[in-house]
Design a protein around this motif. Structure first.
Motif: not given
Length: 168
Positions: A60-68, A87-91, A93-100, A105-110
């Motif tokens: 499952g891929l998702f990508s959030l704008s860096r500008d949010h 889950i594989l995604g990008s968030v 900066p500062g989005n707590d979804l990365l830490d969650i 260990d539900a996937g990878f986020a950066f």
């Protein structure tokens, strides 16, 4: 889109972009201009069809704008978790979804822009069924423990029980 371009030569992965939004034309043009044979765009589909589609997805891929500037939790993540999809995604900066995602260990986020780390994780997920299964199971556990109706009700009852004096 940068990830799909980076994996253009990988015959084991295909990116499916579904839905609507401000960037649809950008996505369609990028796929065409870069001749991405590993990416497909589909217009919006019904919720019922989306649920069926999730049974065919490996990651499952998702990508959030860096500008949010605010935290954002894409609804599609719940669909991924329900179906034990890693889950594989990008968030932003500062989005707590990365830490969650990482802590459970539900996937990878950066953070959006960490393209090399995202690429390496995508390659790992594409090549390792056991990793996908483990992360998918953990994604489902995350849903049940933190995002289900039952867990929300328990948190509310616990909170009210601990603050009973405030209700009197």
């Amino acid at each position: 889109m940068r990830l799909a371009l980076s994996m253009k030569g990988d015959s084991t992965s295909h990116f499916l972009f579904v839905g609507q939004g401000d960037e649809v034309e950008l996505v369609q043009n990028f796929i065409q201009e870069k001749a991405l044979n590993n990416a497909t765009y589909l217009p919006p589909i019904s919720q019922e069809d989306f649920k069926k589609l999730l049974h065919e997805v490996d990651v499952g891929l998702f990508s959030l704008s860096r500008d949010h500037k605010a935290h954002n939790f894409p609804g599609k993540l719940l669909g991924y978790m329900v179906n034990k999809i890693p889950i594989l995604g990008s968030v932003n900066p500062g989005n707590d979804l990365l830490d969650i995602i990482l802590q459970h260990d539900a996937g990878f986020a950066f953070e959006n822009g960490q393209d090399e780390q995202l690429l390496q994780s995508a390659r790992l997920l594409a090549s390792n069924l056991e990793t996908r299964k483990r992360l998918g199971e953990n994604a489902r556990r995350l849903l049940v423990e933190h995002f289900s109706v039952e867990s929300a009700a328990k948190k509310i009852v616990d909170h009210l029980s601990n603050h009973r004096q405030l209700l009197i």
